[in-house]
Design a protein around this motif. Sequence first.
Motif, PDB file in Angstrom:
ATOM      1  N   THR A  19       2.513 -29.789   9.212  1.00 12.31           N
ATOM      2  CA  THR A  19       1.119 -30.075   8.859  1.00 12.31           C
ATOM      3  C   THR A  19       0.908 -31.577   8.741  1.00 12.31           C
ATOM      4  N   VAL A  20      -0.346 -31.964   8.858  1.00  8.77           N
ATOM      5  CA  VAL A  20      -0.791 -33.311   8.530  1.00  8.77           C
ATOM      6  C   VAL A  20      -1.898 -33.128   7.509  1.00  8.77           C
ATOM      7  N   GLU A  21      -1.765 -33.776   6.356  1.00  2.00           N
ATOM      8  CA  GLU A  21      -2.678 -33.543   5.242  1.00  2.00           C
ATOM      9  C   GLU A  21      -3.405 -34.829   4.879  1.00  2.00           C
ATOM     10  N   ALA A  32      -4.143 -29.945   8.385  1.00  2.00           N
ATOM     11  CA  ALA A  32      -4.270 -29.579   9.786  1.00  2.00           C
ATOM     12  C   ALA A  32      -2.919 -29.098  10.297  1.00  2.00           C
ATOM     13  N   PRO A  33      -2.805 -27.804  10.626  1.00  2.00           N
ATOM     14  CA  PRO A  33      -1.544 -27.353  11.215  1.00  2.00           C
ATOM     15  C   PRO A  33      -1.322 -28.061  12.545  1.00  2.00           C
ATOM     16  N   ALA A  59       2.411 -36.408   6.228  1.00  2.00           N
ATOM     17  CA  ALA A  59       2.864 -35.638   7.387  1.00  2.00           C
ATOM     18  C   ALA A  59       4.160 -34.921   7.012  1.00  2.00           C
ATOM     19  N   VAL A  60       4.189 -33.612   7.275  1.00  2.00           N
ATOM     20  CA  VAL A  60       5.366 -32.803   6.963  1.00  2.00           C
ATOM     21  C   VAL A  60       5.907 -32.230   8.272  1.00  2.00           C
ATOM     22  N   GLN A  61       7.168 -32.528   8.550  1.00  2.00           N
ATOM     23  CA  GLN A  61       7.810 -31.997   9.752  1.00  2.00           C
ATOM     24  C   GLN A  61       8.373 -30.610   9.470  1.00  2.00           C
ATOM     25  N   LYS A  62       8.657 -29.880  10.541  1.00  2.00           N
ATOM     26  CA  LYS A  62       9.233 -28.533  10.392  1.00  2.00           C
ATOM     27  C   LYS A  62      10.611 -28.558   9.746  1.00  2.00           C
ATOM     28  N   ASP A  63      11.307 -29.698   9.832  1.00  2.00           N
ATOM     29  CA  ASP A  63      12.621 -29.820   9.182  1.00  2.00           C
ATOM     30  C   ASP A  63      12.488 -30.247   7.713  1.00  2.00           C
ATOM     31  N   ALA A  64      11.249 -30.246   7.179  1.00  2.00           N
ATOM     32  CA  ALA A  64      10.914 -30.556   5.783  1.00  2.00           C
ATOM     33  C   ALA A  64      10.888 -32.051   5.461  1.00  2.00           C
TER      34      ALA A  64
END
Length: 78
Positions: A19-21, A32-33, A59-64
């Motif tokens: 996501t981007v928040e 925003a996914p 910004a959150v990556q899929k790897d956390a």
Amino acid sequence: RGEALKIEAEVTASDDLETVELVKNGTLYKAAPSAGTEARVSWEDRASGAPFDFYYLRAVQKDAETAWSSPIWVEPAP
């Protein structure tokens, strides 16, 4: 504030984004996914009763892994 404040940003990450928040005054306003390593965020802020507002992106990556932008301080026009 008479006119809406338009905020636009682009994020490029080293891994796929989750996501981007957009955060305003410490409160999450838009998440925003995302798919892939790049994302764009666009948002209009129409309301503010505060003497100033501050915004930043998270910004959150899929790897956390997570990244934050520097805050941007905005004062309403007189």
